[in-house]
Write an enzyme that holds these catalytic residues in place. Structure first.
Site: not given
Ligand SMILES: NC(=O)c1ccc[n+]([C@@H]2O[C@H](COP(=O)([O-])OP(=O)(O)OC[C@H]3O[C@@H](n4cnc5c(N)ncnc54)[C@H](O)[C@@H]3O)[C@@H](O)[C@H]2O)c1
Length: 341
Positions: A188, A245, A251
């Protein structure tokens, strides 16, 4: 009350140490950088990676690895993926054992292995429990409600780590699909870089919604081909971590993408970063894994081209839109012929 060693005094290691000490566990915090540990001990705060959070008394900053590990029931590995093997080798050299817990997200460049696979190779005997999920250090350290996953083939071991870490602010689920959880949490970060690029280019919510949806399809396709269970990718370590995220101001991976989208070069972006952005190495490793397995990962391919071949981000996004038209219906798990994306 348990004795716990936390290896890696970055933002996440320090956060986990603070969290466990607040729950009355006895925590020893170690890092490869002893000057950094001196700084933390000097002001009882990790000003470099987690400014503003005072260390509870229950945390002993320990520059000697053997002392940090001695008598620890649980040892948490919270170092960047590029340092995991070296850290585990140093632990192996002490001959001490513990319930290993892996809290890092990423794949090892070269071997393309997951972090728990690196630990299994280096520290055979005790299976490491994976501890990952949507959990920015900046929020967990402030006590904001968060849910994560303790994954292990052994339900008993996963439960022990669940009980160790769970609190009214941190809800911990167990899962036996270690590969699925680990690929979800690692892959991810690549899609988060792509989401940041969309932000930097000034694209809208439509773009990001489509990118995350197709990104999850891509993560799932590759993760299933590598042994994960399909449904795991719709859980906390897959969709949950991806959403968090890709929309978060905390992030680093999304921020890397945003700065690239705004026109900075890869060198400029990485030169200024104090903290690790795992998605940069993961993009390369994921690309190689996808090639090996014959799985289509168009977003990862474009992110890798931007990072490694200096492809223009706008051209990369345009290339995704201009791909051959396809059906959204799912036709199979793996392979270029069966997979529809
Ligand atoms: N920061 C977060 O919110 C967060 C949340 C969940 C998971 N993670 C994952 O945790 C891992 C660590 O991330 P972070 O954000 O704490 O990193 P960071 O960049 O904040 O800090 C990394 C720390 O690890 C130390 N280190 C590097 N190599 C080492 C080695 N070989 N042995 C011991 N220590 C070493 C560094 O000195 C530094 O103190 C990453 O895989 C990351 O993806 C981070």
């Amino acid at each position: 009350m348990s004795r716990v060693a936390v290896l890696g005094a970055g933002s996440w290691g320090t956060t986990l140490a603070v969290h466990l000490a607040q729950a009355e566990h006895e925590v020893r915090l170690w890092d490869i950088d002893s000057a950094h540990l001196d700084q933390i001990e000097g002001c009882r705060e990790n000003r470099k990676f987690l400014a503003g959070i005072a260390l509870p008394e229950g945390i002993k900053v320990q520059p000697k690895l053997e002392v940090a590990l001695d008598g620890a029931e649980f040892t948490l590995f919270v170092v960047p993926s590029h340092g995991m093997r070296g850290c585990a080798e140093r632990v192996a050299a002490t001959g001490l054992s513990s319930q290993w817990v892996c809290a890092a997200k990423g794949l090892e460049l070269g071997t393309l292995k997951r972090m728990t696979e690196v630990l299994a190779e280096t520290l055979p005997g005790v299976e490491a429990v994976l501890l990952v999920g949507p959990s920015h250090a900046e929020e967990v350290s402030r006590g904001l409600p968060t849910s994560i996953v303790a994954a292990a083939a052994s339900e008993t071991q996963a439960r022990r780590v669940q009980e160790l870490c769970a609190s009214p602010r941190l809800r911990v689920y167990t899962n036996r699909d270690v590969a699925g959880c680990e690929y979800g949490a690692g892959l991810k970060n690549v899609i988060a870089i792509a989401a940041g690029i969309c932000d930097g280019l000034g694209y809208g919510d439509n773009t990001k919604g489509a990118l995350l949806t197709r990104g999850l399809a891509e993560i799932t396709r590759l993760g299933v081909a590598l042994g994960g269970r399909r449904e795991t990718f719709y859980g906390l370590t897959g969709m949950g971590d991806l959403i968090t995220t890709a929309i978060s101001r905390h992030s680093r991976n999304r921020l890397v993408g945003e700065r690239l989208g705004r026109g900075e070069t890869v060198e400029q972006v990485l030169a200024g970063m104090v903290m690790v952005a795992e998605g940069v190495n993961t993009a390369q490793a994921a690309y190689q894994l996808a090639l090996q397995r014959g799985v289509e990962t168009p977003i990862t391919e474009q992110v890798r081209s931007i990072l490694l071949e200096r492809k223009d981000p706008r051209a990369a996004l345009e290339a995704l839109m201009a791909r051959e038209l396809k059906s959204e219906e799912w036709k199979g798990d793996t392979g270029r012929v069966a997979a529809q994306d």
